[in-house]
Design a protein around this motif. Structure first.
Motif, PDB file in Angstrom:
ATOM      1  N   ARG A  89      13.615 -11.319 -90.960  1.00  0.00           N
ATOM      2  CA  ARG A  89      12.552 -12.192 -91.410  1.00  0.00           C
ATOM      3  C   ARG A  89      11.522 -12.464 -90.308  1.00  0.00           C
ATOM      4  NH1 ARG A  89      12.791 -14.105 -96.802  1.00  0.00           N
ATOM      5  NH2 ARG A  89      10.722 -14.735 -96.104  1.00  0.00           N
ATOM      6  N   GLU A  90      10.595 -13.381 -90.613  1.00  0.00           N
ATOM      7  CA  GLU A  90       9.409 -13.591 -89.795  1.00  0.00           C
ATOM      8  C   GLU A  90       9.749 -14.024 -88.360  1.00  0.00           C
ATOM      9  OE1 GLU A  90       8.585 -14.547 -94.115  1.00  0.00           O
ATOM     10  OE2 GLU A  90      10.139 -15.019 -92.654  1.00  0.00           O
ATOM     11  N   PHE A  91       8.968 -13.507 -87.420  1.00  0.00           N
ATOM     12  CA  PHE A  91       8.974 -13.932 -86.012  1.00  0.00           C
ATOM     13  C   PHE A  91      10.293 -13.653 -85.286  1.00  0.00           C
ATOM     14  CE2 PHE A  91       5.742 -16.549 -88.113  1.00  0.00           C
ATOM     15  CZ  PHE A  91       4.648 -16.328 -87.293  1.00  0.00           C
ATOM     16  N   CYS A  92      11.087 -12.731 -85.790  1.00  0.00           N
ATOM     17  CA  CYS A  92      12.291 -12.342 -85.049  1.00  0.00           C
ATOM     18  C   CYS A  92      11.906 -11.529 -83.812  1.00  0.00           C
ATOM     19  CB  CYS A  92      13.216 -11.506 -85.929  1.00  0.00           C
ATOM     20  SG  CYS A  92      14.114 -12.473 -87.158  1.00  0.00           S
ATOM     21  N   THR A  93      12.721 -11.662 -82.757  1.00  0.00           N
ATOM     22  CA  THR A  93      12.491 -10.905 -81.523  1.00  0.00           C
ATOM     23  C   THR A  93      13.807 -10.263 -81.100  1.00  0.00           C
ATOM     24  OG1 THR A  93      12.868 -12.927 -80.219  1.00  0.00           O
ATOM     25  CG2 THR A  93      10.589 -12.365 -80.732  1.00  0.00           C
ATOM     26  N   PHE A  94      13.814  -8.930 -81.052  1.00  0.00           N
ATOM     27  CA  PHE A  94      14.985  -8.173 -80.609  1.00  0.00           C
ATOM     28  C   PHE A  94      14.584  -7.365 -79.383  1.00  0.00           C
ATOM     29  CE2 PHE A  94      16.465  -7.465 -85.312  1.00  0.00           C
ATOM     30  CZ  PHE A  94      16.557  -8.831 -85.496  1.00  0.00           C
ATOM     31  N   SER A  95      15.326  -7.514 -78.294  1.00  0.00           N
ATOM     32  CA  SER A  95      15.013  -6.811 -77.045  1.00  0.00           C
ATOM     33  C   SER A  95      15.835  -5.532 -76.900  1.00  0.00           C
ATOM     34  CB  SER A  95      15.297  -7.718 -75.840  1.00  0.00           C
ATOM     35  OG  SER A  95      14.534  -8.895 -75.902  1.00  0.00           O
ATOM     36  N   ARG A  96      15.328  -4.609 -76.106  1.00  0.00           N
ATOM     37  CA  ARG A  96      16.113  -3.428 -75.745  1.00  0.00           C
ATOM     38  C   ARG A  96      17.183  -3.803 -74.722  1.00  0.00           C
ATOM     39  NH1 ARG A  96      11.163  -1.729 -74.537  1.00  0.00           N
ATOM     40  NH2 ARG A  96      11.783  -1.044 -72.464  1.00  0.00           N
ATOM     41  N   ILE A 113      19.053 -11.568 -91.469  1.00  0.00           N
ATOM     42  CA  ILE A 113      18.618 -12.206 -90.230  1.00  0.00           C
ATOM     43  C   ILE A 113      17.359 -13.004 -90.532  1.00  0.00           C
ATOM     44  CG2 ILE A 113      17.926 -11.818 -87.834  1.00  0.00           C
ATOM     45  CD1 ILE A 113      19.522  -9.186 -87.942  1.00  0.00           C
ATOM     46  N   MET A 114      17.466 -14.309 -90.428  1.00  0.00           N
ATOM     47  CA  MET A 114      16.385 -15.187 -90.871  1.00  0.00           C
ATOM     48  C   MET A 114      15.337 -15.391 -89.772  1.00  0.00           C
ATOM     49  SD  MET A 114      18.474 -17.979 -93.115  1.00  0.00           S
ATOM     50  CE  MET A 114      19.935 -17.498 -94.034  1.00  0.00           C
ATOM     51  N   ALA A 115      14.350 -16.225 -90.071  1.00  0.00           N
ATOM     52  CA  ALA A 115      13.164 -16.351 -89.234  1.00  0.00           C
ATOM     53  C   ALA A 115      13.492 -16.869 -87.833  1.00  0.00           C
ATOM     54  CB  ALA A 115      12.146 -17.273 -89.902  1.00  0.00           C
ATOM     55  N   TYR A 116      12.722 -16.393 -86.867  1.00  0.00           N
ATOM     56  CA  TYR A 116      12.754 -16.852 -85.470  1.00  0.00           C
ATOM     57  C   TYR A 116      14.084 -16.556 -84.761  1.00  0.00           C
ATOM     58  CZ  TYR A 116       8.391 -19.388 -86.363  1.00  0.00           C
ATOM     59  OH  TYR A 116       7.104 -19.713 -86.682  1.00  0.00           O
ATOM     60  N   VAL A 117      14.876 -15.655 -85.275  1.00  0.00           N
ATOM     61  CA  VAL A 117      16.114 -15.293 -84.586  1.00  0.00           C
ATOM     62  C   VAL A 117      15.775 -14.438 -83.372  1.00  0.00           C
ATOM     63  CG1 VAL A 117      18.213 -13.880 -84.755  1.00  0.00           C
ATOM     64  CG2 VAL A 117      17.622 -15.489 -86.585  1.00  0.00           C
ATOM     65  N   HIS A 118      16.417 -14.743 -82.248  1.00  0.00           N
ATOM     66  CA  HIS A 118      16.263 -13.939 -81.031  1.00  0.00           C
ATOM     67  C   HIS A 118      17.579 -13.238 -80.719  1.00  0.00           C
ATOM     68  CE1 HIS A 118      15.058 -12.528 -77.124  1.00  0.00           C
ATOM     69  NE2 HIS A 118      16.074 -13.161 -76.552  1.00  0.00           N
ATOM     70  N   ILE A 119      17.521 -11.918 -80.577  1.00  0.00           N
ATOM     71  CA  ILE A 119      18.679 -11.114 -80.169  1.00  0.00           C
ATOM     72  C   ILE A 119      18.311 -10.447 -78.858  1.00  0.00           C
ATOM     73  CG2 ILE A 119      20.222  -9.215 -80.755  1.00  0.00           C
ATOM     74  CD1 ILE A 119      19.788  -9.885 -83.692  1.00  0.00           C
ATOM     75  N   ALA A 120      18.965 -10.881 -77.785  1.00  0.00           N
ATOM     76  CA  ALA A 120      18.580 -10.459 -76.442  1.00  0.00           C
ATOM     77  C   ALA A 120      19.185  -9.097 -76.093  1.00  0.00           C
ATOM     78  CB  ALA A 120      19.010 -11.515 -75.425  1.00  0.00           C
ATOM     79  N   HIS A 121      18.911  -8.684 -74.871  1.00  0.00           N
ATOM     80  CA  HIS A 121      19.316  -7.366 -74.385  1.00  0.00           C
ATOM     81  C   HIS A 121      20.829  -7.171 -74.421  1.00  0.00           C
ATOM     82  CE1 HIS A 121      20.590  -9.224 -70.546  1.00  0.00           C
ATOM     83  NE2 HIS A 121      19.507  -9.978 -70.701  1.00  0.00           N
ATOM     84  N   ASP A 122      21.227  -5.966 -74.814  1.00  0.00           N
ATOM     85  CA  ASP A 122      22.623  -5.513 -74.772  1.00  0.00           C
ATOM     86  C   ASP A 122      23.531  -6.229 -75.761  1.00  0.00           C
ATOM     87  OD1 ASP A 122      22.336  -3.651 -72.382  1.00  0.00           O
ATOM     88  OD2 ASP A 122      21.742  -5.547 -71.468  1.00  0.00           O
TER      89      ASP A 122
END
Length: 262
Positions: A89-96, A113-122
């Motif tokens: 969903r909107e504004f999610c950020t997933f890093s390499r 995965i809903m809005a504004y979820v952040h999934i960081a590296h590794d």
């Protein structure tokens, strides 16, 4: 053929599968591969190397595959891999990923995965999970299949959450949550077995009864962790699924590095 809005920018080195839809003002960088039937909403940015599977729905303003938020990162060619049929969903950020780990951030299949979820590296996220609004995963977090993470919940780096577990709304998760359990709060505590979730997934009464025994051994009998593990290993299991549940629990406890919530 892919459908690319005239205002979108797609790098010539990006690969788009059949029936991919790229919305207005989206930016798709080089070394990005998007599988058949995936749609990318307006104003999304996807940087590479990133591989996205088929039939995903990525909503507007998501940012996927950007550099890891790690001060040790020096531009190494790390990756993001996303499976099939995910809703992002909107504004999610997933890093390499980073070279300090496997170099790859992985999201499996059929996740919500809903809005504004952040999934960081590794991070490694399994299949059929639900991550509610503003859930935040720090680096190197592992999330098992069928996990539910409540809104505004923060997961500390290197934490593991076992399959079928649930972290309640607004929780501060700094230790590992064993499979099948429900945990919530700050300080975090296990409040019982995730019974309702297990029933929805077709767990039999016998399997749930076995899992309740595991919960009692870990949290209600005053045993040390080693004593609890020994007694869990000795539990009678009448069929293959119940034996697999015991193996799932014991395997998770053996791999815990931050210690489980107790």
């Amino acid at each position: 053929m892919a459908q690319v809005h005239p205002t979108a920018i797609v790098d010539p080195k990006a690969e788009l599968g059949e029936n991919v839809v790229i919305g207005p003002y989206a930016v798709i960088g080089p070394n990005v591969r998007i599988g058949e039937g995936t749609s990318v909403g307006a104003h999304c940015t996807i940087e590479g190397p990133t591989t996205i599977g088929r039939d995903n729905r990525i909503y507007q303003f998501a940012s996927l595959g950007s550099d890891p938020q790690d001060m040790k990162y020096r531009g190494e060619p790390t990756e993001l891999r996303i499976g099939d049929r995910n809703t992002i969903r909107e504004f999610c950020t997933f890093s390499r990923g980073t070279v300090q780990d496997t170099g790859v951030t992985v999201i499996g299949d059929d996740n919500w995965i809903m809005a504004y979820v952040h999934i960081a590296h590794d991070c490694v996220v399994g299949n059929r999970t639900i991550l509610a609004n503003n859930a935040t995963l720090a680096g190197h977090v592992h999330v098992g299949d069928w996990v539910v993470i409540g809104g505004l919940t923060g997961i500390h780096q290197f934490v593991k959450i076992g399959a079928h577990a649930m972290a309640g709304f607004g929780s501060h998760v700094s230790q590992d949550i064993p499979p099948f359990m429900t945990a919530a709060g700050n300080p975090l505590a296990v409040h019982g077995l995730n019974v309702e979730g297990l029933r929805r997934r077709g767990f039999s009464r016998e399997r749930i009864a076995l899992l309740k025994q595991m919960h009692r051994l870990l949290y209600r009998q005053g045993l040390t962790l080693e004593q609890a593990k020994q007694q869990i290993a000795a539990l009678p299991a009448d069929d293959e699924q119940m034996r697999a549940d015991i193996e799932t629990m014991l395997g998770f406890l053996a791999q815990s590095t931050r210690g489980i919530v107790r």
